[in-house]
Design a protein around this motif. Structure first.
Motif, PDB file in Angstrom:
ATOM      1  N   UNK A 188     186.551 -14.980 108.579  1.00  0.00           N
ATOM      2  CA  UNK A 188     187.891 -14.732 108.028  1.00  0.00           C
ATOM      3  C   UNK A 188     188.911 -15.832 108.309  1.00  0.00           C
ATOM      4  N   UNK A 189     188.605 -16.765 109.211  1.00  0.00           N
ATOM      5  CA  UNK A 189     189.521 -17.862 109.490  1.00  0.00           C
ATOM      6  C   UNK A 189     189.696 -18.706 108.224  1.00  0.00           C
ATOM      7  N   UNK A 190     190.909 -18.828 107.766  1.00  0.00           N
ATOM      8  CA  UNK A 190     191.174 -19.634 106.571  1.00  0.00           C
ATOM      9  C   UNK A 190     191.011 -18.883 105.259  1.00  0.00           C
ATOM     10  N   UNK A 191     190.623 -17.620 105.319  1.00  0.00           N
ATOM     11  CA  UNK A 191     190.494 -16.811 104.101  1.00  0.00           C
ATOM     12  C   UNK A 191     191.826 -16.095 103.900  1.00  0.00           C
ATOM     13  N   UNK A 192     192.495 -16.418 102.817  1.00  0.00           N
ATOM     14  CA  UNK A 192     193.793 -15.808 102.546  1.00  0.00           C
ATOM     15  C   UNK A 192     193.687 -14.620 101.598  1.00  0.00           C
ATOM     16  N   UNK A 193     192.653 -14.587 100.768  1.00  0.00           N
ATOM     17  CA  UNK A 193     192.422 -13.493  99.821  1.00  0.00           C
ATOM     18  C   UNK A 193     191.009 -12.969 100.066  1.00  0.00           C
ATOM     19  N   UNK A 194     190.871 -11.817 100.731  1.00  0.00           N
ATOM     20  CA  UNK A 194     189.535 -11.313 101.061  1.00  0.00           C
ATOM     21  C   UNK A 194     188.725 -10.986  99.810  1.00  0.00           C
TER      22      UNK A 194
END
Length: 188
Positions: free
Chosen positions: A95-101
């Motif tokens: 999830x690091x750097x993921x802005x839109x799951x």
């Protein structure tokens, strides 16, 4: 058994190495293997991905457009490859750097906070082995013993002293992988 995998992220995250080690481990597991890397001209910091196919039968082509599993390490790769996962397939992401799951409701989604764990372990270079460990927990397509042997074959001898750290990282990834809940992804 046939497993078609895409591993995608930024250059420098160990994407190609992870694929290469998985491919070597497949060979040692007596599987047919394809390793097909792709990266931009800027390498480190640019996008990189690798397709790995592990199969009990001959592989007709290394080029595929749908994947059983996608291992995603940045938002650009999630945007590009989420739709290419087969229905019922697996998405594993950091999830690091993921802005839109992820949005898909017909795939099984797992997370591994490999970035934070690598920092906690004091060695950011084991990031990709944490992710690989998470994948092997979800889909044990090769053994850890084969992965360790693949590390011995793919790392230069001067780096063999790092193999115990990599093995610990693989085990840690297996311990930390987390399946998202129905509310997070709409999966079972």
């Amino acid at each position: 058994m046939k497993e078609e995998i895409i591993i995608a992220g930024f250059g420098g995250q160990g994407v190609l190495s992870m694929g290469k080690i998985l491919a070597y481990a497949g060979v040692m597991h007596n599987q047919e293997v394809s390793w097909y890397p792709s990266y931009g001209p800027e390498m480190r910091g640019g996008t990189a991905n690798v397709t790995v196919i592990l199969s009990e039968r001959k592989i007709s082509s290394p080029v595929i457009h749908e994947f059983d599993t996608a291992i995603i390490l940045n938002q650009q790769s999630l945007d590009k490859f989420e739709e290419m996962i087969k229905s019922g397939g697996v998405l594993l992401y950091d999830p690091n750097g993921i802005t839109h799951p992820p949005k898909r409701k017909d795939i099984i989604v797992y997370t591994i906070d490999a970035t934070a764990q690598a920092a906690e372990m004091g060695n950011v270079k084991v990031f990709n082995m944490i992710v690989l460990g998470a994948y092997l927990k979800i889909k044990p397509v090769v053994t850890i013993d084969n992965v360790i042997e693949a590390l011995r074959k793919s790392l230069p001898e001067r780096a063999h002293k790092l193999i115990p750290d990599n093995e610990r990282a693989i085990v840690r990834g297996m311990e930390l992988v987390h399946r998202t809940t129905r509310n997070e992804c709409g999966c079972e």
